[in-house]
Design a protein around this motif. Structure first.
Motif, short mmCIF file in Angstrom:
data_model
loop_
_atom_site.label_atom_id
_atom_site.label_comp_id
_atom_site.label_asym_id
_atom_site.label_seq_id
_atom_site.Cartn_x
_atom_site.Cartn_y
_atom_site.Cartn_z
N SER A 72 0.82 -1.20 0.00
CA SER A 72 0.00 0.00 0.00
C SER A 72 0.86 1.27 0.00
O SER A 72 0.51 2.26 -0.64
CB SER A 72 -0.95 0.00 1.19
OG SER A 72 -0.23 0.16 2.39
N ARG A 73 2.00 1.23 0.68
CA ARG A 73 2.89 2.40 0.68
C ARG A 73 3.53 2.61 -0.69
O ARG A 73 3.70 3.74 -1.13
CB ARG A 73 3.97 2.26 1.73
CG ARG A 73 3.41 2.32 3.13
CD ARG A 73 4.49 2.41 4.11
NE ARG A 73 4.51 3.82 4.53
CZ ARG A 73 5.41 4.32 5.34
NH1 ARG A 73 6.37 3.56 5.79
NH2 ARG A 73 5.37 5.57 5.70
N ASP A 76 0.85 4.00 -3.15
CA ASP A 76 0.43 5.37 -2.87
C ASP A 76 1.45 6.40 -3.31
O ASP A 76 1.14 7.59 -3.32
CB ASP A 76 0.15 5.54 -1.36
CG ASP A 76 -1.11 4.83 -0.93
OD1 ASP A 76 -1.93 4.50 -1.80
OD2 ASP A 76 -1.26 4.60 0.29
N ARG A 77 2.63 5.99 -3.67
CA ARG A 77 3.67 6.92 -4.12
C ARG A 77 3.29 7.53 -5.45
O ARG A 77 2.72 6.89 -6.33
CB ARG A 77 5.00 6.21 -4.27
CG ARG A 77 5.74 6.03 -3.03
CD ARG A 77 7.10 5.53 -3.36
NE ARG A 77 7.94 5.49 -2.19
CZ ARG A 77 9.13 4.97 -2.15
NH1 ARG A 77 9.63 4.41 -3.23
NH2 ARG A 77 9.82 4.98 -1.04
#
Length: 82
Positions: A72-73, A76-77
């Motif tokens: 998820s990180r 999201d970038r």
């Protein structure tokens, strides 16, 4: 007891194949969690409750959680963040 062991081994082998064949990382991590639960059942069938307990914590809870958070990180970038 032998038929239960054989069924457990076949289910674990099928789940391992499912983990390998999934290409989407999110689905692969969820199938890997199921694979961890099947390994817990296999270890309990083979009367190794200490290994089953550690596999339950690591394979079914900690690893999928860390993997999904990392995915998820990364998703999201934006290109500006790099």
């Amino acid at each position: 007891m032998i038929p239960l062991q054989v069924v457990s081994l076949v289910l674990v082998a099928a789940a391992a194949l499912a983990v390998v064949l999934h290409r989407d990382p999110l689905r692969q991590s969820l199938v890997n969690g199921l694979y961890g639960l099947l390994l817990v059942v296999l270890f309990m069938v083979f009367q190794a409750p200490d290994v089953a307990l550690s596999m339950l914590v690591v394979g079914s809870i900690a690893y999928p959680l860390v993997l999904m958070l990392a995915i998820s990180r990364v998703r999201d970038r934006t290109p500006d963040d790099e």
